[in-house]
Design a protein around this motif. Structure first.
Motif, mmCIF file in Angstrom:
data_model
loop_
_atom_site.group_PDB
_atom_site.id
_atom_site.type_symbol
_atom_site.label_atom_id
_atom_site.label_comp_id
_atom_site.label_asym_id
_atom_site.label_seq_id
_atom_site.Cartn_x
_atom_site.Cartn_y
_atom_site.Cartn_z
ATOM 1 N N ALA A 1 -2.143 52.322 37.371
ATOM 2 C CA ALA A 1 -2.463 51.182 36.959
ATOM 3 C C ALA A 1 -1.766 50.848 35.433
ATOM 4 N N GLY A 2 -1.845 50.031 34.689
ATOM 5 C CA GLY A 2 -1.213 49.227 33.241
ATOM 6 C C GLY A 2 -1.935 48.199 32.722
ATOM 7 N N ALA A 3 -2.437 48.119 31.871
ATOM 8 C CA ALA A 3 -2.630 47.510 30.209
ATOM 9 C C ALA A 3 -1.898 46.943 29.748
ATOM 10 N N ASN A 4 -1.498 45.968 30.117
ATOM 11 C CA ASN A 4 0.032 45.203 29.045
ATOM 12 C C ASN A 4 1.024 46.119 28.905
ATOM 13 N N ASN A 5 1.196 46.700 29.668
ATOM 14 C CA ASN A 5 2.212 48.635 29.626
ATOM 15 C C ASN A 5 2.724 48.172 31.246
ATOM 16 N N PRO A 6 4.463 48.224 30.917
ATOM 17 C CA PRO A 6 4.538 48.215 32.629
ATOM 18 C C PRO A 6 5.097 49.684 32.894
ATOM 19 N N LEU A 7 5.106 49.274 34.205
ATOM 20 C CA LEU A 7 5.624 50.554 34.482
ATOM 21 C C LEU A 7 7.098 50.329 35.415
ATOM 22 N N TRP A 8 7.946 50.567 34.887
ATOM 23 C CA TRP A 8 9.558 50.607 35.079
ATOM 24 C C TRP A 8 9.728 51.961 36.216
ATOM 25 N N ILE A 9 10.669 52.196 36.821
ATOM 26 C CA ILE A 9 11.164 52.408 38.345
ATOM 27 C C ILE A 9 12.657 52.199 38.683
ATOM 28 N N TRP A 10 13.809 53.419 38.516
ATOM 29 C CA TRP A 10 14.545 53.700 38.330
ATOM 30 C C TRP A 10 15.037 54.086 39.779
ATOM 31 N N LYS A 11 15.667 52.950 40.539
ATOM 32 C CA LYS A 11 15.623 53.370 42.151
ATOM 33 C C LYS A 11 17.168 54.204 42.077
ATOM 34 N N LYS A 12 17.293 55.602 42.344
ATOM 35 C CA LYS A 12 18.444 56.026 42.923
ATOM 36 C C LYS A 12 19.232 55.069 43.942
ATOM 37 N N GLU A 13 18.662 54.725 45.312
ATOM 38 C CA GLU A 13 19.450 53.472 46.066
ATOM 39 C C GLU A 13 20.475 53.070 44.981
ATOM 40 N N SER A 14 19.519 51.722 44.682
ATOM 41 C CA SER A 14 19.995 50.752 44.050
ATOM 42 C C SER A 14 21.125 50.918 42.757
ATOM 43 N N GLN A 15 20.479 52.118 42.466
ATOM 44 C CA GLN A 15 20.861 52.007 40.460
ATOM 45 C C GLN A 15 20.742 51.340 40.686
ATOM 46 N N ASP A 16 18.772 50.939 40.055
ATOM 47 C CA ASP A 16 19.137 49.445 39.068
ATOM 48 C C ASP A 16 17.318 50.030 38.692
ATOM 49 N N ILE A 17 16.995 49.282 38.140
ATOM 50 C CA ILE A 17 15.101 49.130 37.471
ATOM 51 C C ILE A 17 14.835 48.046 38.047
#
Length: 673
Positions: A557-573
């Motif tokens: 959960a986040g308040a104004n701040n996001p979560l970034w996820i780098w996926k190994k499969e797609s090589q993108d965030i």
């Protein structure tokens, strides 16, 4: 006609490599004289000759070179240095040879031989870079920057000083950071950017006060005096020159004492205080002749010529102007920096104007001699004597008044300095408290997989913080950004940290959304004092994860701040958006949303605050932006997670350059394995 002090030339003993021999230490303490006694160079050199261990011998030789330039015995320092260098090269002691070349370069610089100085600096730099001696590399870069600044090559000077500052920040060498900041200020001052220079000088003063570095403070105060002198604020200029002189006299720094007295003489001359100017300049002349420092002596002669001109003593003005031109010619004929840069040397004054003035003074002196007659001289002496007597009485009364005012001002300044010390001590203690509430390295390494935490506060204490709690079934971690930075932000971080602990420990919450709801409840209640009619809308932005150890499920959960996820499969965030509301008072408070996150082995998650993306810098002084931060994380995705921190840190400081950091920076990266 003034002299400012750099802080690259630091006297650094290297006794640490000799301390294994108790006999050597005893002899060293017996033979090395106190500060100000130049015979110490011979004592240390002789001690080196008697040492059998080659490395200890060379370190003592290097110490004698530094001792020589530090106390003004430049020729002996150069002679001993060149003899010692041959031995260092013979035994392939590259690190010590680099130190020796650097010290020899300093001695040549003080003598005014810039070509030889630069030659030794560059030779020392090549070795320091090759053997990766970063501390010495930063020191030498700063020395080279000073040479270029003396020659008015300001862009080159800034380039070398900024390289030095970057290294010193990376290795956290506070004394070196202060020196580099001071030297940057000198460049800005020489370019007449006085307010910017004063800003940097004050930063250097703050660091040196923290380190209790008397030598550094003496240079800081001297340079502030010169800066205010250029601004024509002669009262402040004299105040800082006197503070600098007081420290130098305690340390018995003959070169620094000569410089301070020259600067005080120039300030007195600018204010029309001719007697005071004469006293200071005469003392500076005697000391500069003893030390053999041509650059200082040149400025002293020019100032004494100006003094004679102001006193209508044309014979004095003429004699000192001739001395000034002679020493200027000596310096002009010596090898100088332009052999290295292939440009002609820039002089500090207009030669044509000085030649015209020389002719005018010679004519005035000749006319005066023709017109002088015994009777006129006697009458003139009598009249002048009466005027001096009356004027002296007025000046004496005025001097007494100024002396009383000066004592009052000095007492006020002492009280202000004491208060500043108390405030700085309190803030440093607050930093210890704030550091204590952060998760320890041992806890992070034990409960988290591969990870890093980039934590760069803007000030001594910060509003950003990172948080980690291990329960029986979960690992809960977060990155938070409290309102403000510095002391207000740090106070908010303690309140918010406590609220998070209560939500998890006291109420046993594990769901991220529920944790944020309960944390907000605590913070709003803590900051709302209805009975005192006080309502504070401060709070924090946060990104919080719960990792269930039994199911390996991650919720967020986040308040104004996001979560970034780098996926190994797609090589993108990919990005999970936060609730657009803070943890605090808000016009439309809603429950926080809990997101379930599906991750695979090798995926990475990043929790961030806005300090990195909002930092101004680059060639156009613009914000770094979140988009560029994402791109950077994708570009370095082939690096191990715990190695990404150094790339992120170096990119940040390179982008920021010499601009001020605008906010705290905190990024946590974790790899799923």
């Amino acid at each position: 006609m003034f002299i400012r002090f750099n802080k690259a030339y630091e006297y650094i003993p290297y006794y640490c490599d000799v301390k294994n021999s108790l006999l050597t230490i005893a002899l060293l303490l017996f033979f090395v004289p106190s500060r100000g006694q130049t015979s110490g160079i011979d004592s240390v050199y002789k001690l080196g000759k008697s040492e059998k261990n080659i490395r200890k011998k060379l370190l003592l030789f290097n110490e004698s070179i530094a001792y020589g330039w530090y106390y003004g015995d430049y020729d002996k320092a150069i002679r001993y240095g060149k003899e010692s260098l041959k031995l260092a090269h013979k035994y392939k002691q590259d690190s010590i040879a680099s130190l020796m070349d650097n010290n020899i370069g300093i001695a040549y610089d003080y003598k005014g031989d810039y070509s030889q100085a630069l030659s030794h600096f560059y030779r020392a730099l090549r070795v320091a870079e090759r053997i990766k001696d970063r501390d010495n590399e930063a020191y030498i870069l700063s020395n080279i920057g000073l040479i270029y600044n003396n020659e008015k090559l300001y862009e080159k000077a800034l380039e070398y000083h900024q390289k030095s500052l970057k290294i010193r920040r990376e290795i956290n060498h506070k004394k070196g950071i202060s020196a580099s900041i001071n030297n940057l200020a000198i460049v800005f001052m020489d370019q007449k950017q006085y307010e910017k220079a004063i800003h940097y000088y004050n930063q250097s003063v703050a660091i040196d006060l923290e380190l209790k570095d008397s030598i550094g403070l003496a240079d800081d105060y001297n340079n502030l005096g010169v800066c205010y002198q250029n601004k024509k604020d002669f009262g402040k200029s004299e105040y800082y020159h006197l503070k600098s002189l007081e420290i130098k006299q305690k340390l018995k720094q003959n070169l620094g004492i000569a410089t301070s007295k020259l600067n005080l003489g120039v300030v007195a001359l600018k204010q029309g205080q001719l007697a005071k100017a004469g006293n200071y300049l005469s003392e500076a002349e005697t000391l500069a002749q003893k030390l053999g420092t041509k650059e200082i002596l040149k400025s002293v002669y020019q100032s004494l010529s100006d003094l004679g001109y102001e006193k209508k003593d044309f014979e004095m003005a003429y004699d000192y102007l001739v001395k000034f031109r002679e020493i200027e010619k000596e310096l002009d004929n010596e090898e100088n920096i332009r052999k290295q840069t292939q440009e002609e040397m820039n002089y500090t004054f207009d030669k044509e104007r000085e030649t015209q003035r020389l002719n005018q003074l010679a004519t005035a002196l000749e006319n005066k001699k023709k017109q002088e007659q015994a009777l006129i001289i006697n009458w003139a002496i009598a009249i002048v004597g009466m005027l001096i007597l009356g004027f002296s009485f007025v000046l004496y009364r005025r001097w007494n008044e100024v002396k009383k005012q000066k004592l009052i001002i000095e007492e006020k300044n002492r009280q202000v300095e004491e208060k500043n010390h108390e405030i700085l001590d309190s803030i440093n203690y607050a930093k210890r408290i704030q550091t204590a509430i952060l998760p320890s390295n041992q806890l992070r390494e034990r409960v988290l997989p591969e990870h890093f935490v980039l934590y760069e506060p803007k000030d001594i204490v910060a509003g950003d913080f990172y948080w980690l709690e291990e329960t029986k079934d979960s690992i809960i971690f977060a990155v938070a950004d409290c309102t403000g930075h510095g002391v207000p932000g740090a106070m908010m971080s303690v309140i918010c940290h406590n609220a998070l602990n209560r939500s998890v420990k006291e109420f046993g919450l594990r769901d991220p959304g529920l944790i944020l709801d309960k944390t907000r409840e605590f913070i709003v209640d803590e900051l709302s004092k209805e009975e005192e009619d006080i309502e504070i809308s401060d709070g924090m932005d946060i990104s919080l994860c719960t990792w269930n150890k039994d199911t390996n499920e991650i919720t967020w959960a986040g308040a104004n701040n996001p979560l970034w996820i780098w996926k190994k499969e797609s090589q993108d965030i990919m990005e999970i958006k936060p609730n657009k509301q803070p943890i605090g008072k808000h016009f439309d408070m809603k429950p926080f949303t809990t997101h379930s996150v599906e991750l695979q082995k090798g995926d990475r998650i990043y929790l961030i605050t806005d300090g990195y993306a909002d930092q101004f810098g680059g060639p156009e002084s613009k914000k770094f932006k979140a988009k560029n931060l994402k791109n950077l994380l994708v570009q370095i995705s082939n690096e191990k997670i715990n190695q990404q921190i150094e790339i992120l840190r170096s990119t940040f400081f390179k982008w920021k350059g010499d601009l001020e950091q605008i906010d705290d920076v905190c990024i946590m990266g974790i790899e799923i394995n």
